[in-house]
Design a protein around this motif. Structure first.
Motif, PDB file in Angstrom:
ATOM      1  N   MET A 277      47.247  52.916  66.932  1.00  0.00           N
ATOM      2  CA  MET A 277      45.826  52.764  67.250  1.00  0.00           C
ATOM      3  C   MET A 277      45.650  52.373  68.702  1.00  0.00           C
ATOM      4  SD  MET A 277      44.934  50.789  63.766  1.00  0.00           S
ATOM      5  CE  MET A 277      46.682  50.484  63.508  1.00  0.00           C
ATOM      6  N   LYS A 278      44.550  52.798  69.287  1.00  0.00           N
ATOM      7  CA  LYS A 278      44.220  52.322  70.614  1.00  0.00           C
ATOM      8  C   LYS A 278      43.684  50.919  70.442  1.00  0.00           C
ATOM      9  CE  LYS A 278      45.631  55.815  72.682  1.00  0.00           C
ATOM     10  NZ  LYS A 278      46.860  55.688  73.426  1.00  0.00           N
ATOM     11  N   LYS A 279      44.549  49.939  70.667  1.00  0.00           N
ATOM     12  CA  LYS A 279      44.310  48.556  70.291  1.00  0.00           C
ATOM     13  C   LYS A 279      42.920  48.063  70.675  1.00  0.00           C
ATOM     14  CE  LYS A 279      47.916  47.316  72.658  1.00  0.00           C
ATOM     15  NZ  LYS A 279      48.537  48.611  72.908  1.00  0.00           N
ATOM     16  N   PRO A 280      42.178  47.457  69.712  1.00  0.00           N
ATOM     17  CA  PRO A 280      40.919  46.805  70.079  1.00  0.00           C
ATOM     18  C   PRO A 280      41.202  45.709  71.095  1.00  0.00           C
ATOM     19  CG  PRO A 280      41.108  47.021  67.697  1.00  0.00           C
ATOM     20  CD  PRO A 280      42.444  47.371  68.282  1.00  0.00           C
TER      21      PRO A 280
ATOM     22  N   GLY B 204      47.432  56.836  69.531  1.00  0.00           N
ATOM     23  CA  GLY B 204      48.404  57.565  70.333  1.00  0.00           C
ATOM     24  C   GLY B 204      49.766  56.920  70.209  1.00  0.00           C
ATOM     25  N   ASN B 205      50.813  57.710  70.426  1.00  0.00           N
ATOM     26  CA  ASN B 205      52.171  57.191  70.343  1.00  0.00           C
ATOM     27  C   ASN B 205      52.571  56.612  71.690  1.00  0.00           C
ATOM     28  OD1 ASN B 205      55.229  57.296  70.486  1.00  0.00           O
ATOM     29  ND2 ASN B 205      54.915  57.823  68.331  1.00  0.00           N
TER      30      ASN B 205
ATOM     31  N   VAL C 134      53.014  50.868  63.955  1.00  0.00           N
ATOM     32  CA  VAL C 134      51.714  50.589  64.552  1.00  0.00           C
ATOM     33  C   VAL C 134      51.762  50.911  66.043  1.00  0.00           C
ATOM     34  CG1 VAL C 134      50.031  48.789  65.079  1.00  0.00           C
ATOM     35  CG2 VAL C 134      51.122  48.853  62.836  1.00  0.00           C
ATOM     36  N   ASN C 135      50.766  51.637  66.503  1.00  0.00           N
ATOM     37  CA  ASN C 135      50.662  52.137  67.888  1.00  0.00           C
ATOM     38  C   ASN C 135      51.660  53.253  68.201  1.00  0.00           C
ATOM     39  OD1 ASN C 135      48.623  50.194  68.465  1.00  0.00           O
ATOM     40  ND2 ASN C 135      50.214  48.669  68.875  1.00  0.00           N
ATOM     41  N   ASN C 136      52.341  53.736  67.169  1.00  0.00           N
ATOM     42  CA  ASN C 136      53.286  54.843  67.341  1.00  0.00           C
ATOM     43  C   ASN C 136      53.188  55.789  66.141  1.00  0.00           C
ATOM     44  OD1 ASN C 136      55.099  54.157  69.843  1.00  0.00           O
ATOM     45  ND2 ASN C 136      54.950  52.253  68.662  1.00  0.00           N
ATOM     46  N   PRO C 137      52.046  56.486  66.012  1.00  0.00           N
ATOM     47  CA  PRO C 137      51.895  57.384  64.866  1.00  0.00           C
ATOM     48  C   PRO C 137      52.890  58.536  64.918  1.00  0.00           C
ATOM     49  CG  PRO C 137      50.189  57.812  66.489  1.00  0.00           C
ATOM     50  CD  PRO C 137      50.894  56.561  66.936  1.00  0.00           C
ATOM     51  N   CYS C 138      53.235  59.030  63.726  1.00  0.00           N
ATOM     52  CA  CYS C 138      54.109  60.199  63.627  1.00  0.00           C
ATOM     53  C   CYS C 138      53.385  61.291  62.871  1.00  0.00           C
ATOM     54  CB  CYS C 138      55.417  59.835  62.922  1.00  0.00           C
ATOM     55  SG  CYS C 138      55.196  59.296  61.197  1.00  0.00           S
ATOM     56  N   GLU C 139      53.738  62.525  63.162  1.00  0.00           N
ATOM     57  CA  GLU C 139      53.153  63.678  62.492  1.00  0.00           C
ATOM     58  C   GLU C 139      54.032  64.084  61.304  1.00  0.00           C
ATOM     59  OE1 GLU C 139      52.461  66.903  65.163  1.00  0.00           O
ATOM     60  OE2 GLU C 139      51.588  65.623  66.730  1.00  0.00           O
ATOM     61  N   VAL C 140      53.383  64.396  60.191  1.00  0.00           N
ATOM     62  CA  VAL C 140      54.108  64.857  59.009  1.00  0.00           C
ATOM     63  C   VAL C 140      53.526  66.210  58.607  1.00  0.00           C
ATOM     64  CG1 VAL C 140      54.822  64.331  56.657  1.00  0.00           C
ATOM     65  CG2 VAL C 140      54.375  62.453  58.264  1.00  0.00           C
TER      66      VAL C 140
ATOM     67  N   ILE D 198      51.545  61.191  73.410  1.00  0.00           N
ATOM     68  CA  ILE D 198      50.481  62.087  72.957  1.00  0.00           C
ATOM     69  C   ILE D 198      49.468  61.281  72.140  1.00  0.00           C
ATOM     70  CG2 ILE D 198      49.933  64.064  71.480  1.00  0.00           C
ATOM     71  CD1 ILE D 198      51.154  64.778  74.184  1.00  0.00           C
ATOM     72  N   ASN D 199      48.194  61.637  72.304  1.00  0.00           N
ATOM     73  CA  ASN D 199      47.107  60.892  71.679  1.00  0.00           C
ATOM     74  C   ASN D 199      46.331  61.758  70.687  1.00  0.00           C
ATOM     75  OD1 ASN D 199      47.258  58.250  73.199  1.00  0.00           O
ATOM     76  ND2 ASN D 199      47.181  59.716  74.884  1.00  0.00           N
TER      77      ASN D 199
END
Length: 317
Positions: A1-4, A253-254, A262-268, A280-281
């Motif tokens: 997440m783009k940290k609040p 974004g990762n 958290v803050n490092n999403p992965c694509e499945v 990438i965001n």
């Protein structure tokens, strides 16, 4: 997440530590008129050749105006994130206005997987921006109409002001939500009311499943590399440059190349294969919420075509 972020001061310290300064609106908006007269050039009547050329351009379709550059009008700054005043295509001037941001930007903290909030009390305030990024007024919520981080990452606040009241008092119209699924390759602009900064790139593609920590999002928008969004841009509207309509809400974004943290999403993908794209965001599409907003800006999750999860939804299902 783009940290609040906790207030502008903390956000400024964050950027200062990274060797950067908060962006100013004037340096980020590219809305200057490219058709202005050249300084020092005398105005003259059109020659026959010029008239012929203009007529030929019109026949060939070259005389059409280019889309207006995306600006900040209708965006808002939250205490920790970005957002925008949005409307559906069928919204009426007298309807209560809605502000859209992310579910992870809620003042009460991030909803858990499967948690859906509907019609919750809220008196949250939003700083409304004009085209240049200047703050022109404060809008106030009457309630949190909808919020979740399940399947998507979105919040919708109902305001105490109507769309026509906002336009009458501030001269600002709400941004319209596009009711159609966007397409890959579309030129977009992410407009951050928090930073008064824009990011321009294209839709690179769509991710069937995006996983980050305990949360799972579906059919997410992946940006091309040029959109280097940062903390505080969460909740920014993603605007189709050609139409000026909102097609998504910026959310993550990762950052460091980790896998599904958290803050490092992965694509499945559809076969369960995991891909990590450091730097990438991503954003969450908004077309599926259009049928959910009924008369008077009321959220109706049972409406035909409504794609938002209902309370009691099972995360990732």
């Amino acid at each position: 997440m783009k940290k609040p972020l906790v207030g502008a001061f903390a956000a400024a310290l964050l950027l200062a530590g990274a060797g950067a300064a908060p962006a100013v609106a004037q340096g980020d908006v590219s809305a200057q008129d490219n058709h202005s007269a050249t300084p020092g050039k005398a105005a003259t009547g059109s020659t026959e050749a010029e008239s012929l050329g203009t007529a030929l351009d019109e026949v060939l379709g070259k005389g059409k105006q280019k889309p207006q550059a995306v600006d900040f009008a209708g965006t808002v700054a939250l205490s920790n994130c970005s957002g925008s005043v949005v409307r559906t295509p069928d919204a009426q001037p007298g309807d209560p206005a809605l502000v859209m941001s992310n579910g992870h930007c809620l003042e009460g903290g991030m909803p858990g997987p499967g948690e859906v909030l509907v019609d919750q009390p809220s008196s949250r305030t939003f700083d409304l921006l004009d085209a240049s990024g200047a703050e022109v007024g404060t809008l106030k919520a009457s309630k949190l109409a909808y919020g979740t981080m399940t399947d998507t990452d979105v919040s919708l606040y109902e305001l105490t002001s109507t769309y026509e009241q906002i336009e009458s008092e501030y001269g600002i119209k709400a941004l319209e939500l596009n009711a159609e699924h966007p397409t890959a390759g579309t030129a977009i602009t992410v407009v951050s009311g928090y930073w008064k900064k824009t990011y321009s790139c294209n839709i690179d593609g769509f991710v069937p499943t995006l996983k980050e920590g305990d949360w799972t999002w579906k059919d997410s928008v992946r940006y091309t590399d040029a959109c280097k969004t940062i903390g505080g841009t969460s909740g920014s509207p993603v605007v189709d440059d050609a139409t000026g309509k909102v097609v998504a809400v910026n959310n993550t974004g990762n950052e460091s190349g980790e896998e599904c943290t958290v803050n490092n999403p992965c694509e499945v993908d559809e076969n369960g294969e995991i891909t990590v794209r450091k730097g990438i965001n991503y954003a969450q599409q908004t077309y599926q919420m259009v049928p959910c907003v009924g008369a008077g800006s009321k959220i109706d999750l049972s409406a035909e075509g409504c794609g938002l999860p209902k309370p009691g939804a099972v995360a990732g299902k």
